[in-house]
Scaffold this motif. Sequence first.
Motif, PDB file in Angstrom:
ATOM      1  N   ILE A 187      24.047 -12.492 -40.049  1.00 61.07           N
ATOM      2  CA  ILE A 187      24.885 -11.648 -40.906  1.00 61.07           C
ATOM      3  C   ILE A 187      25.655 -12.563 -41.860  1.00 61.07           C
ATOM      4  O   ILE A 187      26.061 -13.656 -41.484  1.00 61.07           O
ATOM      5  N   ASP A 188      25.798 -12.130 -43.076  1.00 60.88           N
ATOM      6  CA  ASP A 188      26.511 -12.913 -44.093  1.00 60.88           C
ATOM      7  C   ASP A 188      25.964 -14.338 -44.179  1.00 60.88           C
ATOM      8  O   ASP A 188      26.712 -15.307 -44.354  1.00 60.88           O
ATOM      9  N   GLY A 189      24.648 -14.466 -43.996  1.00 55.95           N
ATOM     10  CA  GLY A 189      23.993 -15.754 -44.156  1.00 55.95           C
ATOM     11  C   GLY A 189      24.123 -16.710 -42.978  1.00 55.95           C
ATOM     12  O   GLY A 189      23.705 -17.869 -43.078  1.00 55.95           O
ATOM     13  N   ARG A 190      24.685 -16.246 -41.864  1.00 56.91           N
ATOM     14  CA  ARG A 190      24.889 -17.131 -40.712  1.00 56.91           C
ATOM     15  C   ARG A 190      24.603 -16.387 -39.414  1.00 56.91           C
ATOM     16  O   ARG A 190      24.985 -15.231 -39.260  1.00 56.91           O
ATOM     17  N   ARG A 191      23.927 -17.053 -38.482  1.00 50.70           N
ATOM     18  CA  ARG A 191      23.571 -16.414 -37.217  1.00 50.70           C
ATOM     19  C   ARG A 191      24.784 -16.279 -36.313  1.00 50.70           C
ATOM     20  O   ARG A 191      25.594 -17.208 -36.189  1.00 50.70           O
ATOM     21  N   THR A 192      24.896 -15.150 -35.666  1.00 56.46           N
ATOM     22  CA  THR A 192      25.988 -14.927 -34.723  1.00 56.46           C
ATOM     23  C   THR A 192      25.696 -15.635 -33.406  1.00 56.46           C
ATOM     24  O   THR A 192      24.545 -15.938 -33.088  1.00 56.46           O
ATOM     25  N   ARG A 250      34.368 -12.587 -36.361  1.00 54.09           N
ATOM     26  CA  ARG A 250      34.016 -12.446 -37.768  1.00 54.09           C
ATOM     27  C   ARG A 250      34.263 -11.015 -38.241  1.00 54.09           C
ATOM     28  O   ARG A 250      34.226 -10.068 -37.453  1.00 54.09           O
ATOM     29  N   ASN A 251      34.518 -10.869 -39.530  1.00 61.76           N
ATOM     30  CA  ASN A 251      34.890  -9.570 -40.088  1.00 61.76           C
ATOM     31  C   ASN A 251      33.828  -8.506 -39.830  1.00 61.76           C
ATOM     32  O   ASN A 251      32.671  -8.677 -40.199  1.00 61.76           O
ATOM     33  N   ARG A 252      34.232  -7.400 -39.184  1.00 61.02           N
ATOM     34  CA  ARG A 252      33.358  -6.255 -38.892  1.00 61.02           C
ATOM     35  C   ARG A 252      32.052  -6.704 -38.234  1.00 61.02           C
ATOM     36  O   ARG A 252      30.967  -6.166 -38.481  1.00 61.02           O
ATOM     37  N   GLN A 253      32.146  -7.675 -37.328  1.00 55.84           N
ATOM     38  CA  GLN A 253      30.957  -8.351 -36.825  1.00 55.84           C
ATOM     39  C   GLN A 253      29.972  -7.426 -36.124  1.00 55.84           C
ATOM     40  O   GLN A 253      28.770  -7.449 -36.414  1.00 55.84           O
ATOM     41  N   LYS A 312      28.216  -5.059 -38.504  1.00 58.64           N
ATOM     42  CA  LYS A 312      27.225  -5.750 -39.327  1.00 58.64           C
ATOM     43  C   LYS A 312      25.991  -6.136 -38.510  1.00 58.64           C
ATOM     44  O   LYS A 312      24.856  -6.057 -39.009  1.00 58.64           O
ATOM     45  N   THR A 320      22.418  -4.576 -39.531  1.00 65.73           N
ATOM     46  CA  THR A 320      21.313  -5.476 -39.877  1.00 65.73           C
ATOM     47  C   THR A 320      20.026  -5.060 -39.176  1.00 65.73           C
ATOM     48  O   THR A 320      18.927  -5.202 -39.727  1.00 65.73           O
TER      49      THR A 320
END
Length: 228
Positions: free
Chosen positions: A152-157, A178-181, A184, A188
């Motif tokens: 998400i947002d270009g980075r793996r959780t 992370r924001n609204r993780q 998101k 996704t």
Amino acid sequence: MRLNKFIADAGVCSRRKADEMIKEGRVTVNKQEAVIGMEVSSGDVVRVDGEKVKINTNYEYYMLNKPKRVICSSEDKFGRKLAIDYIKSKKRLYTYGRLDYMTEGLIIISNDGDIYNHVMHPSKKLYKSYIAKLDKDITDDHLEALKHGVVIDGRRTAPAKVKIVSKREIRIAIFEGRNRQIRKMLETLGYEIKSLKRVKVGELTLGSLEVGHYRPLTEDEIKYLKNL
């Protein structure tokens, strides 16, 4: 005492956030603009955004079951309801471990600034558990994806802990903030979240606390947070 610790001990925010506020010119000491790293003593007058602050001698700790459409902030320029408005207290209180506007559930509210670092700092890897109700059945492949992390947002959780409650309801635990993780992560994978509720922070559980109600933390719960 370092100024950032003084501000945190006053319950205003974390030390890191205090340093940000100092950099932004929002803090004065004896009517002079403060600088990072300065020391203050008991006789100094410290103001944040023009309001005098002092170290609390009595801390209060609460758990709130935050309703939807409530803001986890000290103020809101749009006049929306704040989580701290639910607490009947004369202290200046703050939320720790934010929930977004449409997410309900467990939020910690206190005037002890040091709690921020115990609850929210990523190094603690404190898991927060949520119940998510989805618009369709979740697949086994997607459950595995959540467990291994999604981008998400270009980075793996980081890997999540996931359990099925029913075909369209899962319990998911993450330690990142992370924001609204969670929203998101599921979006996704193609899901719409119908409702999202936080039910656990570390070992603190929401239990039977009703939406919009709050209670003081027990001595054991406070000790647990301080020892994280």
